[in-house]
Structures are given as structure tokens and as C-alpha cells.
Design an enzyme around this catalytic site. Structure first.
Site, short mmCIF file in Angstrom:
data_model
loop_
_atom_site.label_atom_id
_atom_site.label_comp_id
_atom_site.label_asym_id
_atom_site.label_seq_id
_atom_site.Cartn_x
_atom_site.Cartn_y
_atom_site.Cartn_z
N GLU A 216 0.83 -1.21 0.00
CA GLU A 216 0.00 0.00 0.00
C GLU A 216 0.86 1.26 0.00
OE1 GLU A 216 -2.78 -2.77 0.08
OE2 GLU A 216 -1.30 -2.77 1.68
N ASN A 292 -1.54 -7.07 -3.75
CA ASN A 292 -2.15 -6.12 -4.67
C ASN A 292 -1.11 -5.32 -5.45
OD1 ASN A 292 -2.12 -4.93 -1.70
ND2 ASN A 292 -1.75 -3.23 -3.10
N ASP A 337 -7.62 -4.70 -4.32
CA ASP A 337 -6.83 -5.26 -3.23
C ASP A 337 -7.11 -6.75 -3.05
OD1 ASP A 337 -4.94 -5.19 -1.18
OD2 ASP A 337 -6.43 -4.75 0.36
#
Length: 708
Positions: A216, A292, A337
Site C-alpha cells: 500500500e 495487490n 486489493d
């Protein structure tokens, strides 16, 4: 080279022989059922052969999934569907970190080896609960800002007299199994990058396999193998191609680069390997899943083009060299995600009259996959939860049949889909019973909305998603234990829970499945039909998976207790509906006839909102809301409602004075895990965030919605 340990970077404790850290000792062993196994070997003999033949010493739990298959099935049956009702607490140990506890203890020759939040490792006598040693790697608490989902750790590994811990700040440390003293330590990440480690390492043939977390933020994912005796890096496989103007590390990266567009390498591309690793001793392959893409938004990450290998993929490598063998991309070009890091479980299944050597995964995206583990070919797939992002899987191509409206990067519109980024199944381990043929999945349904973040700018601190997203406020959430038939790809039975984010599962030859819940209990069910046989109030939520072991012929079940992880951090209102009321971290161990008691819960302080009056303009409050959502909500909860892991800022005493700015901009509470945000926020930004928090506190006080 292995880094040298200094006295400032480690802390270990070896208690005197009679010094215990327990609140309660085990009840008399004569009250428990005595079982026939007595085999014992020295801890120094933990190696590939011993793990492969783990059923010869069924009282041990030698690796994260008990065996290399990652099935989390135990052949022990001293605790069974006839006497599970007589289970009681044998002993417990309080932990010093009231955070999310996600680890699986190892049991080796009568000892338990446990990792807790902040990467602390402890060794206990498995029979009495006596603390043998404790090791604290002293992870800098300010490092917490680089972790998406709490300061958790999922377990240790064992090999040749050593216990291995992957620390939150990126070190792989080998500890002496007898004393807890460090043998060697290596830094596995770039210390300047927002990388963390939360994974349980795996060891085979003298190599420690380990990935990395952080997709992230701004990283390029990889998995690595280290020499188990020295810590020297043996090989590394990147999951995302680097700058195409430079030579590729291998042909796999050259192949992967053709599936990208734009300048993805400038922020790294993501693809972190933050959980599942599975070693196949027959093929000598190591399997792992990737996370992701970075950013989430496909249009920003790769101009909306390409599958973006190896994002959201399952990959097989040759374990000795790290050479690419095959991959299966679960969600091509993903932007929701949908990590593929959930448990990778090996089994031999009879499918259409033919025994197949398979790899199974209940993926975040809501589909249960069965792959040929030699070739990576898709054998079958079906949705195990209701979901709205895809109609199914095209068995000819192996690709999902997407509903067109889910590509928010293409439509430019917000869309609500099921599952969301927390998945139909997340990291909480599932188990498989070869006796019933069922996989036991901690399943959940959490709808989520996604849309383009039109004001997105890459940040050097905090998440980089280019996506505006959150839990759908108008749709219900669910959590349940699900028995899944992987051969026929259908549900066998389910047990509903109060909400999502429940614990992993354990299956045993006693026709039992064990699971803890977010409501604060641990349960035993019949493995064949789901009938509940036993429940114990753990006083706090259970998200970790149980395990089982035996000492002197007595079988025990152990589980870590402690509330935390992504769901309560981000979604306070929704997560509290799962039933959690307190956060008290412990290791709890049960046996038939156990008579130990937990102490009464201490009085809980009343949650009171007493904010200062609102003085900021609506424009300032709106600015603060946007900044809070970008930098603060992932830890302190959407809408400033805490999930009781981190402080609820609506009740913060710092709202009334300028210490607020010292905390946000100068790291005034960095030793408590709250880092400075001066890299991305200025004084006016911090003031706007405070104005928004004050606004939310006043609104909830006036409406009577003060409950956490």
C-alpha cells in the site's frame, strides 16, 4: 552480511528455574485423558525429514501449518467429539502487548514457541506453562507507520536447534532454541523503504523462505531464501519487473514487463509476499502468493493496460535456486486489493476418478481455486461466498468473467462490490481434514465501495492507492465458519458468527474443528456436520488460529487471544458489531479436565466524549476530513470511531491543547507507536485534522452516538 547484534538492539530474558510468568499453573495431569504416544527427539533434529514425517511424532507442531502441506490437520484424537465437552483451561500466560495476536505457536519436544505483536518471542513449558525464556527485538515503535494492518506477527520457524523470527522492522533473526539468545541477524529490507515483515518464515533443506509486506506504500515485492545456519542471502525473486531501461534479473521479469504500461517502477508496483508460503518436498518447489498492485487504481498504476504480472498471483519456484517454474494469476490487472496471499494448501484429491496433486486457496476475491501443483494448471474454481465483481471463472483461460461496471478506473464512477479488500477469506488460516474431505474456512462478507481518487498525489508516507474506498454503510456484514468440499466445489455446512474477522481453524482426527471468534470465545465443532460441542469465554477476541500438541500422552489445544488487524483498525463501527468488548492478550492452553480459571475482567473505564467547542470553518473541517481519511483512518478508524485497538481520537485529551501538534509533527508519542507525519503534513494540515476530529466528537456527543 549478517548484521552484528548490539546490546541496544536486543533484549532477552532467561528466568531462573522456578520463576514463572504465569497467572495459573496447569491442573493435575492425572485428571486428563492419557494417550499412547511418547516419542521424543531432540530439538536439534528439526529438519526436512522430520517435518515430512511429522506424523511419526504427532504430539509436535513443527511448522506454521504443522506439516509442509499447510493443512493444519492433526492426527491426535485424545480430544474428540465424545469428550470435547469436558475441555477446560489448563494454563494461560498474559502477554505484554495488547495488540492483534495472529501467531501460531510451534510445539517441539514438549516446549511451545510463540511470537506475539511487535515480534516478541517466548518459549514455554508446554505442560506447566512455565516461561523458559523471552526475547524482545526492540522494534522501534515509530516503525508502526509503515504497517498497513497492525504490529502483528504470524509465527516463528524452527530448524536445527534454532528458532527464527521475522521482525516488524525487517530483520530475520535466528535464536538459540534453548536460551532465546540471538545466533545471527540479517536485515532483509531497505531500511529507508516502508517495508515490514509480519509473516511466519518457512524452512526446508537449510533455507529460510521469507517475503515482505508494504504494497500500500511504495515498494517492489519479493520473496527470498536465506541460509539457515548463517543468514546469508541465497536467492531473491522479485514479483514485479523493475525499470525496463535496465537489465532484467531473469526471463520471468522480462516476461512480466510486457504486461505493464507507464512508469510503474517509480513507486515499485506492489506485489508484496506478506503471508502464504508452501514448500513441496516431493517436487522441491516453493509456492507463494503475491499481493495487490501499487497503486490500487489500474489506470494510475499502469495506464489501465495489461495484466500486471505478478500482481495477485500464485507462483512456483525451484526451492534450491529461486528459478521460476509457473504462475497462475488469480485476478489479472486487479484494482480491488484482491491479494493472492491466502494460505496455499497441498493435498492429494480424487477428482473425476483420478488422484490429483493439488494446491488449494480460498482467495480474497471470493473464489476457491484448485490448481495442479506441478504445472499450475487450473483444475476447478467456484465462488465460496456470494459476490458481485465476477460472474465466474472461464475454465478455458482461467480468467475471471468480470462484470464490466467493477472497473472504476474505466468508468470513473464509484461502485460497491462484494467482496471488498478484506476478502471473502483473508490471512486467517483455514484447515483441511482428510477424514471428512472438507476445508474449514473462516469466511466473511464485507461489501466495499471503490472509486477513483481524483485528488490523488503520490506521498512519501502513508498509503498510495489512487482509490477512494471504504466499507459500504448500507449493506450488512457477515462472518461464519464454512466447511467447503474442494472436490465438488460446494459448501457442506456453515456456522454463523456475530460478524466478520474471526479466527483461523484447526482440524483434528478426533472429528473436531476448533475456531475462536471476534466475539471473544473459542469453540469446538464436529468436523462432519458442524455441531457445536464446546465453547469457552476467552474474555477477548480471537483472530489467531488454534493448534494442538501433546506432552506425556496428554493432548492440549493452544491459541493466542488478542484483538487487532486491519478490520478493527479501519472499520471501528462495523468491527465492533462482531462482538469484541475488551482487548486482553494472552496465550491460552486447554485440555480435557482442565480446571484453571481466568481472573475476573478489570473494570472498564467509561468512554466519555467531552470535546472542545467547534470553532473551525466548514471548509477547514472538510479539509481535515480529507486528510484524516488519507493518513489517519487506517489506524484510528473511519469516521474517527476506533475499533478499540488504537485510541479513539474523539476522546483525546490532546484536542484541547497544542500537544496535538507535537504528536503529529514532532513524534511526541513515537515510542508508543505514533510516528511523526511531518513529511506529509504541515501545521495547518494538523490543525484541520484536529478541527475535523473535534467536529466528529461534537456530532456524536450531541446525537448520543458516543459508543465505541
Amino acid at each position: 552480511m549478517p548484521e552484528k547484534q548490539s546490546s541496544a538492539s536486543i533484549a532477552f530474558q532467561t528466568p531462573r528455574k522456578n520463576l514463572h510468568s504465569l497467572a495459573v499453573l496447569a491442573a493435575c495431569a492425572t485428571s486428563a485423558l492419557v494417550l499412547p504416544w511418547t516419542a521424543h527427539v531432540q530439538a536439534a533434529e528439526v529438519n526436512t525429514a522430520r517435518i515430512v514425517h511429522a506424523d511419526k511424532t504427532p504430539g509436535d507442531w513443527l511448522t506454521y501449518g504443522r506439516t509442509y502441506s499447510e493443512q493444519r490437520f492433526s492426527p491426535l484424537k485424545g480430544i474428540n467429539d465424545k469428550n470435547a465437552k469436558d475441555l477446560g483451561l489448563a494454563w494461560y500466560a498474559n502477554l505484554e502487548t495488547n495488540r492483534g495476536q495472529e501467531g501460531t505457536p510451534l510445539a517441539i519436544d514438549g516446549k511451545l514457541f510463540v511470537s506475539t505483536a511487535w515480534s516478541i518471542v517466548k518459549a514455554y513449558d508446554g505442560k506447566t506453562g512455565a516461561l523458559l525464556w523471552s526475547y524482545d527485538p526492540l522494534v522501534p515503535r515509530a516503525k508502526g507507520v509503515d504497517g498497513c494492518c497492525d504490529f502483528v506477527n504470524r509465527g516463528v520457524a524452527a530448524w536445527n536447534g534454532k528458532i527464527y523470527i521475522a521482525t516488524f522492522d525487517g530483520r530475520l533473526i535466528a535464536l538459540d532454541e534453548k536460551t532465546g539468545k540471538p545466533v545471527w541477524s540479517v536485515l532483509t529490507v531497505d531500511p529507508k523503504a516502508p517495508m515490514t515483515l509480519t509473516q511466519a518464515p518457512r524452512v526446508a533443506n537449510g533455507r529460510v523462505f521469507l517475503g515482505v509486506s508494504g504494497a500500500e506504500y511504495h515498494i517492489r515485492g519479493y520473496t527470498s531464501a536465506y541460509d539457515a545456519e548463517t543468514g546469508k542471502l541465497d536467492w531473491r525473486f522479485y514479483t514485479i519487473p523493475g525499470d525496463p531501461s535496465k537489465p532484467f534479473e531473469n526471463k520471468a521479469m522480462e516476461m512480466a514487463a510486457k504486461t505493464w504500461d507507464g512508469e510503474w517502477w517509480k513507486v515499485g508496483g506492489g506485489g508484496s509476499v506478506w503471508d502464504a508460503i508452501s514448500y513441496d518436498p516431493e517436487l522441491n518447489y516453493v509456492y507463494f502468493g503475491t499481493g495487490n498492485g501499487l497503486e490500487w487504481n489500474h489506470a494510475v498504476r499502469s495506464r489501465g493496460e495489461g495484466d500486471n504480472l505478478f500482481v495477485s498471483s500464485i507462483i512456483a519456484l525451484k526451492a534450491d535456486t529461486g528459478e521460476y517454474v509457473w504462475h497462475y494469476q488469480v485476478t489479472p490487472g486487479e484494482e480491488w486489493d484482491y491479494d493472492a496471499v491466502q494460505q496455499l494448501m497441498q493435498a492429494d484429491l480424487k477428482i473425476y476418478g483420478r488422484t490429483r496433486k493439488v494446491l488449494m486457496q480460498a482467495n480474497k476475491n471470493g473464489f476457491f481455486y484448485v490448481l495442479d501443483r506441478k504445472t499450475g494448471k487450473l483444475i476447478s474454481a467456484n465462488n465460496f461466498i456470494p459476490q458481485t465483481w465476477a460472474k465466474g471463472i472461464d475454465m478455458r483461460t482461467g480468467r475471471p468473467i468480470e462484470n464490466p461496471e467493477v472497473r472504476y478506473d474505466q468508468t470513473g464512477k464509484q461502485v460497491t462490490i462484494l467482496p471488498g479488500p478484506l476478502g471473502g477469506h483473508s490471512w486467517q488460516a483455514m484447515s483441511y481434514s482428510p477424514k471428512t474431505g472438507f476445508v474449514y474456512i473462516p469466511t466473511q462478507e464485507i461489501p466495499w465501495f471503490y472509486g477513483p481518487d481524483k485528488n490523488y498525489k503520490t506521498q512519501v508516507q502513508g498509503w498510495n492507492l489512487a482509490t477512494a474506498s471504504g466499507a459500504s454503510p448500507d449493506q450488512p456484514v457477515k462472518g461464519y465458519l464454512q466447511a467447503w468440499d474442494p472436490v465438488n466445489q460446494k459448501e457442506a455446512w456453515r456456522v454463523p458468527h456475530r460478524g466478520p474477522w474471526n479466527g483461523g481453524t484447526l482440524a483434528t482426527a478426533g472429528n473436531l474443528v476448533f475456531q475462536g471468534t471476534a466475539a471473544g470465545d473459542i469453540n469446538a465443532y464436529r468436523a462432519d456436520n458442524g455441531q457445536q460441542l464446546w465453547l469457552f469465554d476467552t474474555q477477548s477476541a480471537v483472530i489467531a488460529p488454534p493448534m494442538t500438541y501433546a506432552v506425556d500422552g496428554v493432548q492440549y489445544v493452544a491459541v493466542l487471544v488478542g484483538w487487532g488487524g486491519a478490520y478493527p483498525l479501519m472499520e471501528g463501527v462495523n468491527s465492533n458489531a462482531s462482538g469484541n468488548l475488551r482487548n486482553i492478550s494472552r496465550l491460552m492452553v486447554f485440555k480435557v479436565g482442565g480446571t484453571a480459571k481466568l481472573p475476573p475482567l478489570p473494570p472498564e473505564s467509561k468512554f466519555v466524549l467531552n470535546p472542545p467547542p467547534e470553532t473551525a470553518s466548514p471548509e477547514t473541517v472538510a479539509k481535515g476530513e480529507a486528510l484524516f481519511d488519507q493518513f489517519c483512518a487506517v489506524c484510528h478508524g473511519g469516521g474517527v470511531v476506533s475499533g478499540r485497538v488504537n485510541p479513539d481520537l474523539r476522546a483525546s485529551r490532546f484536542l484541547k491543547d497544542d500537544a496535538w501538534f507535537d504528536i503529529l509533527l514532532k513524534g511526541g508519542l513515537q515510542n508508543a507507536g505514533m510516528a511523526s507525519f511531518a513529511k506529509v503534513l504541515n501545521h495547518d494540515d494538523a490543525a484541520a485534522i484536529r478541527a475535523y476530529v473535534i467536529h466528529r466528537a461534537n456530532v456524536d456527543k450531541d446525537t448520543g452516538n458516543a459508543a465505541q
